[in-house]
Design a protein around this motif. Structure first.
Motif, short mmCIF file in Angstrom:
data_model
loop_
_atom_site.label_atom_id
_atom_site.label_comp_id
_atom_site.label_asym_id
_atom_site.label_seq_id
_atom_site.Cartn_x
_atom_site.Cartn_y
_atom_site.Cartn_z
N PRO A 53 0.84 -1.19 0.00
CA PRO A 53 0.00 0.00 0.00
C PRO A 53 0.89 1.25 0.00
O PRO A 53 1.98 1.25 0.58
N PRO A 54 0.44 2.33 -0.65
CA PRO A 54 1.29 3.54 -0.76
C PRO A 54 1.76 4.08 0.59
O PRO A 54 2.90 4.53 0.71
N VAL A 55 0.92 4.03 1.61
CA VAL A 55 1.31 4.53 2.94
C VAL A 55 2.44 3.69 3.50
O VAL A 55 3.42 4.22 4.04
N TRP A 56 2.35 2.38 3.35
CA TRP A 56 3.40 1.48 3.84
C TRP A 56 4.69 1.72 3.07
O TRP A 56 5.78 1.70 3.65
N GLN A 57 4.56 1.93 1.76
CA GLN A 57 5.74 2.12 0.94
C GLN A 57 6.48 3.40 1.34
O GLN A 57 7.71 3.39 1.49
N ALA A 101 9.55 -2.17 9.18
CA ALA A 101 9.65 -0.84 8.57
C ALA A 101 8.28 -0.26 8.21
O ALA A 101 8.13 0.96 8.16
N THR A 102 7.30 -1.11 7.97
CA THR A 102 5.98 -0.62 7.59
C THR A 102 5.02 -0.53 8.76
O THR A 102 3.87 -0.12 8.59
N ALA A 103 5.47 -0.89 9.95
CA ALA A 103 4.60 -0.85 11.13
C ALA A 103 4.19 0.59 11.42
O ALA A 103 4.96 1.52 11.20
N PRO A 104 2.97 0.78 11.91
CA PRO A 104 2.55 2.15 12.23
C PRO A 104 3.37 2.71 13.38
O PRO A 104 3.86 1.95 14.23
N PRO A 105 3.55 4.02 13.40
CA PRO A 105 4.33 4.60 14.48
C PRO A 105 3.64 4.40 15.82
O PRO A 105 2.40 4.32 15.88
N PRO A 106 4.41 4.28 16.91
CA PRO A 106 3.77 4.08 18.22
C PRO A 106 2.98 5.32 18.63
O PRO A 106 3.29 6.44 18.21
#
Length: 143
Positions: A53-57, A101-106
């Motif tokens: 997904p673009p956000v993950w990329q 690397a694609t995990a959402p920020p805490p």
């Protein structure tokens, strides 16, 4: 390969976008390592992939910026004697790297008030420590 390697949820590493290279490996294997290409290197074009997904990329490109080589993520594995096992290890390591690397920020830390008991305990321990140190002065010993 033993199937698609899941990054997170339904997103997986597409086999068509992985580029493999094999070379001679150091490490376990004795004379076997001198004759066979067991080290596996996998390259994944993170900058031009359509499988994320673009956000993950964007998130992965920002977090892995110091590790990218021309927009590619490169992972090597040479800890096993067989090329197949090194290939599996490299693919699993790449999937884990991309998942991290694609995990959402805490979520941001919320400031809380320091409990009264914590402050009282800290002051009580400071007082005890100062009493111990004051007792070490030699005053009052030979009068």
């Amino acid at each position: 390969m033993s199937g698609p390697y899941r990054i997170r949820g339904s997103v997986a590493l597409p086999e068509a976008e992985l580029q493999w290279r094999f070379s001679r490996s150091s490490g376990p294997g004795g004379q076997h390592v001198n004759t066979s290409d067991t080290q596996a290197e996998v390259r994944f074009d993170l900058a031009r992939t359509r499988s994320l997904p673009p956000v993950w990329q964007e998130r992965a490109l920002a977090r892995l910026a110091d590790r990218l080589v021309d927009g590619h993520v490169v992972v090597r594995a040479s800890e096993h004697r067989s090329q197949w096992r090194n290939r599996e290890a490299a693919a699993v390591r790449l999937a884990a790297l991309l998942a991290e690397a694609t995990a959402p920020p805490p979520s941001p830390r919320r400031k809380r008030k320091v409990p009264r008991g914590v402050n009282e305990r800290r002051l009580r321990e400071k007082k005890q420590r100062s009493d111990v140190k004051r007792g070490r002065t030699g005053r009052g010993w030979g009068q």
